[in-house]
Write an enzyme that holds these catalytic residues in place. Structure first.
Site, mmCIF file in Angstrom:
data_model
loop_
_atom_site.group_PDB
_atom_site.id
_atom_site.type_symbol
_atom_site.label_atom_id
_atom_site.label_comp_id
_atom_site.label_asym_id
_atom_site.label_seq_id
_atom_site.Cartn_x
_atom_site.Cartn_y
_atom_site.Cartn_z
ATOM 1 N N ARG A 206 24.783 21.802 6.060
ATOM 2 C CA ARG A 206 25.671 21.917 5.038
ATOM 3 C C ARG A 206 27.086 21.178 4.876
ATOM 4 O O ARG A 206 27.681 20.558 4.222
ATOM 5 C CB ARG A 206 25.802 23.382 4.617
ATOM 6 C CG ARG A 206 24.795 24.270 4.306
ATOM 7 C CD ARG A 206 24.242 23.741 2.903
ATOM 8 N NE ARG A 206 25.033 23.909 1.844
ATOM 9 C CZ ARG A 206 25.593 24.829 1.449
ATOM 10 N NH1 ARG A 206 25.199 26.057 1.604
ATOM 11 N NH2 ARG A 206 26.475 24.760 0.220
ATOM 12 N N ASP B 98 13.999 32.001 -1.001
ATOM 13 C CA ASP B 98 15.418 32.389 -1.414
ATOM 14 C C ASP B 98 15.334 33.569 -1.813
ATOM 15 O O ASP B 98 14.287 34.208 -1.966
ATOM 16 C CB ASP B 98 15.964 31.542 -2.728
ATOM 17 C CG ASP B 98 17.454 31.782 -2.926
ATOM 18 O OD1 ASP B 98 18.366 32.334 -2.103
ATOM 19 O OD2 ASP B 98 17.985 31.171 -3.874
ATOM 20 N N GLN C 63 23.554 22.129 -1.716
ATOM 21 C CA GLN C 63 22.579 22.773 -0.528
ATOM 22 C C GLN C 63 21.491 21.855 -0.705
ATOM 23 O O GLN C 63 20.789 21.638 0.405
ATOM 24 C CB GLN C 63 22.058 24.097 -1.389
ATOM 25 C CG GLN C 63 21.028 25.106 -0.563
ATOM 26 C CD GLN C 63 21.390 25.327 0.925
ATOM 27 O OE1 GLN C 63 22.312 26.095 0.717
ATOM 28 N NE2 GLN C 63 20.683 25.028 1.843
ATOM 29 N N CYS D 82 17.893 28.618 2.086
ATOM 30 C CA CYS D 82 19.232 28.312 1.967
ATOM 31 C C CYS D 82 20.174 29.281 2.465
ATOM 32 O O CYS D 82 21.281 29.066 2.986
ATOM 33 C CB CYS D 82 19.609 28.164 0.632
ATOM 34 S SG CYS D 82 19.211 29.717 -0.615
ATOM 35 N N ARG E 263 32.849 27.626 -7.012
ATOM 36 C CA ARG E 263 31.492 28.334 -7.143
ATOM 37 C C ARG E 263 31.861 29.516 -8.017
ATOM 38 O O ARG E 263 32.834 30.291 -7.839
ATOM 39 C CB ARG E 263 31.332 28.776 -5.598
ATOM 40 C CG ARG E 263 30.321 30.043 -5.787
ATOM 41 C CD ARG E 263 29.935 30.567 -4.344
ATOM 42 N NE ARG E 263 29.039 29.724 -3.721
ATOM 43 C CZ ARG E 263 28.178 29.823 -2.792
ATOM 44 N NH1 ARG E 263 28.278 31.257 -2.300
ATOM 45 N NH2 ARG E 263 27.267 28.922 -1.969
ATOM 46 N N HIS F 291 22.822 24.304 -7.356
ATOM 47 C CA HIS F 291 23.523 24.434 -6.052
ATOM 48 C C HIS F 291 23.167 23.007 -5.443
ATOM 49 O O HIS F 291 22.360 23.007 -4.313
ATOM 50 C CB HIS F 291 22.641 25.676 -5.339
ATOM 51 C CG HIS F 291 23.654 26.041 -3.870
ATOM 52 N ND1 HIS F 291 24.739 25.463 -3.871
ATOM 53 C CD2 HIS F 291 23.217 26.597 -3.118
ATOM 54 C CE1 HIS F 291 25.307 25.821 -2.708
ATOM 55 N NE2 HIS F 291 24.416 26.860 -2.369
HETATM 56 N N1 NVA Z 1 19.888 32.243 -5.156
HETATM 57 C C1 NVA Z 1 20.983 32.647 -4.219
HETATM 58 C C2 NVA Z 1 21.534 31.438 -3.611
HETATM 59 C C3 NVA Z 1 22.699 31.708 -2.485
HETATM 60 C C4 NVA Z 1 22.962 30.579 -1.758
HETATM 61 C C5 NVA Z 1 22.150 33.098 -5.196
HETATM 62 O O1 NVA Z 1 22.523 32.541 -6.263
HETATM 63 O O2 NVA Z 1 22.578 34.143 -4.592
HETATM 64 N N1 CP Z 2 23.541 28.807 1.159
HETATM 65 C C1 CP Z 2 24.643 28.997 0.764
HETATM 66 O O1 CP Z 2 25.204 28.576 -0.277
HETATM 67 O O2 CP Z 2 25.211 29.930 1.432
HETATM 68 P P1 CP Z 2 26.610 30.844 1.096
HETATM 69 O O3 CP Z 2 26.534 31.917 0.044
HETATM 70 O O4 CP Z 2 27.046 31.628 2.458
HETATM 71 O O5 CP Z 2 27.810 29.771 0.861
#
Ligand code: NVA
Ligand code: CP
Length: 331
Positions: A318, A233, A138, A274, A108, A135
């Site tokens: 997930r 989101d 997800q 998400c 990540r 992502h």
């Molecule tokens: N768009 C958000 C998704 C988190 C799962 C981010 O990248 O922070």
């Molecule tokens: N939805 C998601 O990816 O959550 P986290 O950022 O907690 O992993």
């Protein structure tokens, strides 16, 4: 031909055929029923995986850890503060080293090029746990959740994403919907529409021609009509916190409220997210931004807690979908 994903990386759903995505979803449904029945075949006995996180996480990290441990694999977690990667060691060298130790690598971070580079050099499957532009794990969980709650097949489902239509989740949805022949609408302000990556739009429209999907971008509330899913989101993704004042200005009209849900005309329309979500002021970030005059809630508490909200089923899924990805690629 039977689907075989062994040895494949999972970087974006665009790399997979609809049949391969179907296979991962079916495997996830099966692994979930097995877990509920207390059946665990430990198909990852003797394997080890490593999780690299350059951004924070609750769900993705825990999903990878529990999924791997359920099936008997060992897990190492490394964040940017506790490894050499990027500071004293290049991504290429890191990938080559980790590929000697581990059977699979989760990453990540920020740039999609990093997860692609890891996959190029590691010699073992690499799984994308979120980048600035995608992502994919997800979306697998979201598709699984829709299948659990919607009586229709995926190719008759309409998903409207309301908010920051140029973020990783919105692009990830374009890919997922294009591949699975679904109807996707990115509903957001004209100002953000102008920022959309036109190469991505052209690519998903190509896929849509083959699968029968409809991929749209709109700022017209009429696009909400007939939605089966309203998806939200956060308005400023990880790393974009400086943008909050501008995003609040642009996105407040796209906050998911009971009125917005009602304008779908579908009393059974699901609310999905998400997570993590700002739906109240029980977080330091929502509180401190409110003190500065910015209400960053992308959804009201009423909608978040309503009977149509399936956000915690999504969160649970997930784990089942990530387990399916790991099992399919390294077992
Ligand atoms: N768009 C958000 C998704 C988190 C799962 C981010 O990248 O922070
Ligand atoms: N939805 C998601 O990816 O959550 P986290 O950022 O907690 O992993």
């Amino acid at each position: 031909m039977a689907v075989n994903l062994k040895g494949r990386s999972f970087l974006t759903l665009m790399d997979f055929t609809p049949e391969e995505i179907r296979y991962m979803l079916d495997l996830a449904h099966d692994l979930k029923s097995k877990k509920r029945a207390g059946i665990c075949n430990k198909v990852l006995n003797g394997k080890n995986i490593v999780l690299l996180f350059e951004k924070t996480s609750t769900r993705t990290r825990c999903a990878f850890e529990v999924a791997a441990m359920d099936e008997g694999a060992g897990v190492t977690f490394l964040d940017s503060g506790s490894s050499q990667m990027g500071k004293k060691e290049s991504m290429e060298d890191t990938a080559k080293v980790l590929g000697r130790f581990y059977d699979g690598i989760e990453y990540r971070g920020f740039d999609q090029e990093v997860v692609e580079g890891l996959a190029k050099y590691a010699g073992v499957p690499v799984w994308n746990g979120l980048t600035d532009v995608d992502h994919p794990t997800q979306i697998l969980a979201d598709l699984m959740t829709i299948e659990e709650h919607c009586a229709k097949p995926l190719n008759r489902v309409k998903v409207v994403f309301s908010g920051d239509i140029r973020n990783n989740m919105s692009y990830a949805w374009m890919y997922g919907c294009a591949k699975m022949g679904m109807h996707y609408v990115a509903y957001g302000p004209d100002e953000l529409m102008a920022e959309l990556d036109q190469d991505v739009i052209a690519k998903v429209q190509e896929v849509a021609k083959e699968t029968g999907a409809t991929i749209e971008v709109s700022s017209d509330p009429k696009c909400l009509e007939g939605a089966d899913v309203i998806y939200a989101d956060v308005w400023a993704s990880m790393g974009e916190e400086a943008e909050i004042p501008e995003r609040v200005r642009l996105l407040t009209p796209f906050k998911v409220t009971e009125e917005l849900m009602a304008s779908t005309g579908n009393p059974d329309c699901l609310f999905m997210h998400c997570l993590p979500s700002f739906h109240d002021f029980n977080t330091k970030m929502a509180q401190s931004q409110m003190e500065l005059g910015y209400d960053i809630r992308e959804v009201t508490d009423e909608v978040f807690r309503s009977k149509n909200s399936v956000v915690f089923d999504e969160a649970e899924n997930r784990m089942h979908t990530i387990k399916a990805v790991i099992v399919a690629t390294i077992a």
